[in-house]
Design a protein around this motif. Structure first.
Motif, PDB file in Angstrom:
ATOM      1  N   HIS A   1       5.011  -4.459  34.285  1.00  0.00           N
ATOM      2  CA  HIS A   1       4.577  -3.701  33.111  1.00  0.00           C
ATOM      3  C   HIS A   1       5.745  -3.305  32.216  1.00  0.00           C
ATOM      4  O   HIS A   1       5.530  -2.839  31.093  1.00  0.00           O
ATOM      5  CB  HIS A   1       3.811  -2.448  33.553  1.00  0.00           C
ATOM      6  CG  HIS A   1       2.544  -2.767  34.290  1.00  0.00           C
ATOM      7  ND1 HIS A   1       2.463  -2.755  35.663  1.00  0.00           N
ATOM      8  CD2 HIS A   1       1.315  -3.140  33.843  1.00  0.00           C
ATOM      9  CE1 HIS A   1       1.233  -3.079  36.035  1.00  0.00           C
ATOM     10  NE2 HIS A   1       0.517  -3.324  34.960  1.00  0.00           N
ATOM     11  N   THR A   2       6.961  -3.471  32.708  1.00  0.00           N
ATOM     12  CA  THR A   2       8.128  -3.168  31.880  1.00  0.00           C
ATOM     13  C   THR A   2       8.513  -4.345  30.988  1.00  0.00           C
ATOM     14  O   THR A   2       9.440  -4.223  30.191  1.00  0.00           O
ATOM     15  CB  THR A   2       9.328  -2.795  32.768  1.00  0.00           C
ATOM     16  OG1 THR A   2       9.663  -3.915  33.611  1.00  0.00           O
ATOM     17  CG2 THR A   2       9.002  -1.591  33.647  1.00  0.00           C
ATOM     18  N   TRP A   3       7.815  -5.476  31.135  1.00  0.00           N
ATOM     19  CA  TRP A   3       8.111  -6.666  30.343  1.00  0.00           C
ATOM     20  C   TRP A   3       7.055  -6.833  29.248  1.00  0.00           C
ATOM     21  O   TRP A   3       5.936  -6.343  29.364  1.00  0.00           O
ATOM     22  CB  TRP A   3       8.104  -7.922  31.217  1.00  0.00           C
ATOM     23  CG  TRP A   3       9.095  -7.929  32.335  1.00  0.00           C
ATOM     24  CD1 TRP A   3       9.023  -7.233  33.496  1.00  0.00           C
ATOM     25  CD2 TRP A   3      10.298  -8.685  32.404  1.00  0.00           C
ATOM     26  NE1 TRP A   3      10.105  -7.501  34.295  1.00  0.00           N
ATOM     27  CE2 TRP A   3      10.909  -8.400  33.645  1.00  0.00           C
ATOM     28  CE3 TRP A   3      10.936  -9.587  31.550  1.00  0.00           C
ATOM     29  CZ2 TRP A   3      12.106  -8.969  34.049  1.00  0.00           C
ATOM     30  CZ3 TRP A   3      12.131 -10.160  31.955  1.00  0.00           C
ATOM     31  CH2 TRP A   3      12.707  -9.847  33.184  1.00  0.00           C
ATOM     32  N   SER A   4       7.422  -7.566  28.212  1.00  0.00           N
ATOM     33  CA  SER A   4       6.420  -8.009  27.247  1.00  0.00           C
ATOM     34  C   SER A   4       5.573  -9.104  27.893  1.00  0.00           C
ATOM     35  O   SER A   4       5.910  -9.623  28.966  1.00  0.00           O
ATOM     36  CB  SER A   4       7.100  -8.551  25.987  1.00  0.00           C
ATOM     37  OG  SER A   4       7.852  -9.720  26.306  1.00  0.00           O
ATOM     38  N   THR A   5       4.478  -9.477  27.244  1.00  0.00           N
ATOM     39  CA  THR A   5       3.617 -10.521  27.809  1.00  0.00           C
ATOM     40  C   THR A   5       4.374 -11.830  27.965  1.00  0.00           C
ATOM     41  O   THR A   5       4.318 -12.479  29.020  1.00  0.00           O
ATOM     42  CB  THR A   5       2.387 -10.732  26.913  1.00  0.00           C
ATOM     43  OG1 THR A   5       1.649  -9.507  26.830  1.00  0.00           O
ATOM     44  CG2 THR A   5       1.492 -11.818  27.490  1.00  0.00           C
TER      45      THR A   5
ATOM     46  N   GLU B   1       6.941 -11.432  30.717  1.00  0.00           N
ATOM     47  CA  GLU B   1       6.344 -11.440  32.053  1.00  0.00           C
ATOM     48  C   GLU B   1       6.015 -12.863  32.493  1.00  0.00           C
ATOM     49  O   GLU B   1       6.230 -13.226  33.650  1.00  0.00           O
ATOM     50  CB  GLU B   1       5.084 -10.585  32.063  1.00  0.00           C
ATOM     51  CG  GLU B   1       4.417 -10.511  33.428  1.00  0.00           C
ATOM     52  CD  GLU B   1       3.143  -9.692  33.403  1.00  0.00           C
ATOM     53  OE1 GLU B   1       2.446  -9.655  34.432  1.00  0.00           O
ATOM     54  OE2 GLU B   1       2.837  -9.101  32.344  1.00  0.00           O
TER      55      GLU B   1
END
Length: 228
Positions: free
Chosen positions: A169-173, A176
């Protein structure tokens, strides 16, 4: 290094490069869909590699027992570990436990703040593997190539677990997708290297203990009886 060992190393390296490349190319522009998620063709390949490593470990243990070598218990235990990892990969067991029980309840490890709820399971497996590593290292240290492959496999596995432990959840789509795809590629490379360590050890044992059958000697010529 024998030609057979060289061919094995080249083959395993080619599989590591070509499988993710082919899967990504087959699903363009959604290149990650057969790599990043669970229960995909990438998972199937990883499962096959781990099953081969498990079978190879049992074969090494069998050869060593037949030759009266000590400390053969390492190999069946290693094979059982590979088998457990293969089953987990095939059926996404730890992901089901994480998503169905741990994550909904927010269960985390306090001293691992960057790890998402439930994502510590695979880290526990990694710790168990590292605890067993000294015994495996002693079992392969007589074979330099097997030892090197084991080291590569462990390093790739540690990198994969470390990357997998970061909260997605700390990454962008897009980030990720890239992160999870890269983690799966590392995981495949680790499995191939560990299988290579087992296969190289088995090849070394067979070269020592299995001798090619001697070619049958030519039958002596039959003398024809002298004619009167």
């Amino acid at each position: 290094m024998s030609p057979r060992r060289g061919r094995l190393i080249v083959l395993l390296t080619a599989v590591w490069v070509l499988v993710p490349t082919a899967l990504a190319a087959a699903r363009r522009p959604e290149w990650w869909t057969w790599i990043a998620p669970e229960l995909t063709p990438m998972t199937w390949v990883q499962t096959v590699v781990l099953m081969l490593a498990a079978a190879g470990s049992l074969l090494v243990g069998t050869v060593l027992r037949r030759t009266g070598a000590p400390r053969t218990w390492v190999w069946p235990v290693l094979g059982a570990g590979f088998l457990a990892l293969a089953v987990d990969d095939r059926f996404a067991l730890h992901e089901r436990v994480r998503d169905g029980y741990l994550a909904p309840r927010g269960i985390t490890v306090p001293f691992l703040p960057w790890v998402a709820p439930g994502d510590f399971l695979i880290m526990g497996v990694a710790v168990a593997g590292l605890a067993f590593l000294p015994a495996v290292w002693r079992a392969v240290r007589v074979d330099a190539w097997s030892r090197s492959a084991l080291a590569v496999g462990v390093l790739l596995a540690v990198a994969a677990v470390g990357l997998d432990s970061v909260d997605p959840h700390t990454w962008s789509t897009a980030g990720e997708r890239l992160q999870q795809s890269f983690e799966e590629v590392l995981e495949l490379g680790s499995g191939l290297a560990l299988f290579g360590a087992v296969a190289l050890r088995l090849m070394g044992l067979l070269a020592i203990h299995v001798r090619p059958a001697a070619a049958p000697s030519a039958a002596p010529p039959v003398e024809e009886p002298a004619r009167p």
